[in-house]
Design a protein around this motif. Structure first.
Motif, short mmCIF file in Angstrom:
data_model
loop_
_atom_site.label_atom_id
_atom_site.label_comp_id
_atom_site.label_asym_id
_atom_site.label_seq_id
_atom_site.Cartn_x
_atom_site.Cartn_y
_atom_site.Cartn_z
N ARG A 177 0.84 -1.21 0.00
CA ARG A 177 0.00 0.00 0.00
C ARG A 177 0.86 1.25 0.00
O ARG A 177 0.58 2.22 -0.71
CB ARG A 177 -0.94 0.00 1.21
N ARG A 178 1.92 1.24 0.79
CA ARG A 178 2.83 2.39 0.84
C ARG A 178 3.49 2.60 -0.53
O ARG A 178 3.62 3.73 -1.00
CB ARG A 178 3.89 2.17 1.90
N LEU A 179 3.90 1.51 -1.15
CA LEU A 179 4.51 1.61 -2.48
C LEU A 179 3.53 2.17 -3.50
O LEU A 179 3.89 3.00 -4.34
CB LEU A 179 4.99 0.23 -2.94
N ILE A 180 2.29 1.71 -3.44
CA ILE A 180 1.28 2.19 -4.39
C ILE A 180 1.06 3.68 -4.20
O ILE A 180 1.00 4.44 -5.18
CB ILE A 180 -0.03 1.39 -4.23
N GLN A 181 0.97 4.13 -2.96
CA GLN A 181 0.79 5.55 -2.69
C GLN A 181 2.00 6.35 -3.17
O GLN A 181 1.84 7.41 -3.79
CB GLN A 181 0.58 5.79 -1.20
N GLN A 182 3.18 5.84 -2.89
CA GLN A 182 4.39 6.55 -3.29
C GLN A 182 4.52 6.59 -4.81
O GLN A 182 4.90 7.61 -5.38
CB GLN A 182 5.61 5.89 -2.66
N LEU A 183 4.18 5.50 -5.45
CA LEU A 183 4.24 5.46 -6.91
C LEU A 183 3.26 6.45 -7.51
O LEU A 183 3.60 7.16 -8.47
CB LEU A 183 3.96 4.05 -7.41
N ALA A 184 2.06 6.53 -6.95
CA ALA A 184 1.07 7.50 -7.45
C ALA A 184 1.58 8.92 -7.29
O ALA A 184 1.44 9.75 -8.20
CB ALA A 184 -0.25 7.31 -6.71
N THR A 185 2.21 9.20 -6.16
CA THR A 185 2.77 10.54 -5.92
C THR A 185 3.89 10.84 -6.91
O THR A 185 3.94 11.93 -7.50
CB THR A 185 3.30 10.65 -4.48
N GLU A 186 4.77 9.87 -7.11
CA GLU A 186 5.89 10.07 -8.05
C GLU A 186 5.38 10.26 -9.48
O GLU A 186 5.90 11.08 -10.23
CB GLU A 186 6.86 8.89 -7.99
N ARG A 187 4.36 9.50 -9.86
CA ARG A 187 3.80 9.64 -11.21
C ARG A 187 3.17 11.02 -11.39
O ARG A 187 3.31 11.64 -12.44
CB ARG A 187 2.78 8.55 -11.49
N ARG A 188 2.47 11.51 -10.35
CA ARG A 188 1.86 12.83 -10.42
C ARG A 188 2.93 13.89 -10.57
O ARG A 188 2.84 14.78 -11.42
CB ARG A 188 1.02 13.11 -9.17
N LYS A 189 3.99 13.80 -9.76
CA LYS A 189 5.10 14.75 -9.85
C LYS A 189 5.74 14.70 -11.23
O LYS A 189 6.09 15.73 -11.80
CB LYS A 189 6.16 14.45 -8.78
N HIS A 190 5.90 13.49 -11.75
CA HIS A 190 6.51 13.32 -13.07
C HIS A 190 5.66 13.98 -14.15
O HIS A 190 6.17 14.69 -15.02
CB HIS A 190 6.69 11.83 -13.37
N ARG A 191 4.34 13.75 -14.10
CA ARG A 191 3.44 14.38 -15.08
C ARG A 191 3.51 15.90 -15.00
O ARG A 191 3.56 16.58 -16.02
CB ARG A 191 2.00 13.91 -14.87
N GLU A 192 3.55 16.44 -13.78
CA GLU A 192 3.64 17.89 -13.61
C GLU A 192 4.96 18.42 -14.17
O GLU A 192 4.98 19.45 -14.84
CB GLU A 192 3.52 18.26 -12.13
N GLU A 193 6.05 17.71 -13.91
CA GLU A 193 7.35 18.14 -14.40
C GLU A 193 7.40 18.08 -15.93
O GLU A 193 7.92 18.99 -16.57
CB GLU A 193 8.45 17.26 -13.81
N VAL A 194 6.85 17.02 -16.51
CA VAL A 194 6.82 16.89 -17.97
C VAL A 194 6.02 18.04 -18.58
O VAL A 194 6.42 18.64 -19.59
CB VAL A 194 6.28 15.52 -18.40
N THR A 195 4.89 18.37 -17.96
CA THR A 195 4.07 19.47 -18.45
C THR A 195 4.84 20.79 -18.40
O THR A 195 4.82 21.57 -19.36
CB THR A 195 2.77 19.59 -17.61
N GLN A 196 5.53 21.03 -17.30
CA GLN A 196 6.33 22.25 -17.16
C GLN A 196 7.45 22.29 -18.21
O GLN A 196 7.71 23.33 -18.81
CB GLN A 196 6.93 22.36 -15.76
N LEU A 197 8.11 21.16 -18.41
CA LEU A 197 9.19 21.11 -19.39
C LEU A 197 8.67 21.32 -20.82
O LEU A 197 9.31 22.01 -21.62
CB LEU A 197 9.94 19.79 -19.29
N ARG A 198 7.52 20.75 -21.12
CA ARG A 198 6.94 20.95 -22.45
C ARG A 198 6.58 22.41 -22.68
O ARG A 198 6.81 22.95 -23.76
CB ARG A 198 5.70 20.06 -22.64
#
Length: 99
Positions: free
Chosen positions: A57-78
């Protein structure tokens, strides 16, 4: 539950789990608890499966957080790339006019 099983459930590689500084100690503690030869804190978990489930469960939560951060960063970079490309076009035209 092994690191491989946890990685499959969460959808990451085992390499990700073993390289992660927070997750690796938990995986190793679970492994020691299952073997029954770990330190007192690892063997204090009477139900290693429950501990593994908590880790999943902790991994799933952390992965969701990391994916959200990654999407935000990709959007900013684009956005930054589009801005840079938009500013580059007039400069290329000016250079072409001078030549």
């Amino acid at each position: 539950m092994s690191a491989t099983s946890i990685a499959k459930v969460v959808g990451v590689s085992t390499d990700f789990i073993y390289r992660h500084p927070v997750l690796r100690p938990h995986i190793e503690a679970l492994r020691r608890a299952r073997r029954g030869n770990g330190p007192a804190e690892a063997t204090a978990h009477p139900d290693a499966e429950a501990a593994a489930s908590t880790l999943v469960r902790r991994l799933i939560q952390q992965l969701a957080t990391e994916r959200r951060k990654h999407r935000e960063e990709v959007t900013q970079l684009r956005t930054a790339l589009e801005t840079a490309q938009g500013g580059l076009l007039p400069l290329c035209r000016q250079l072409a006019d001078r030549q």
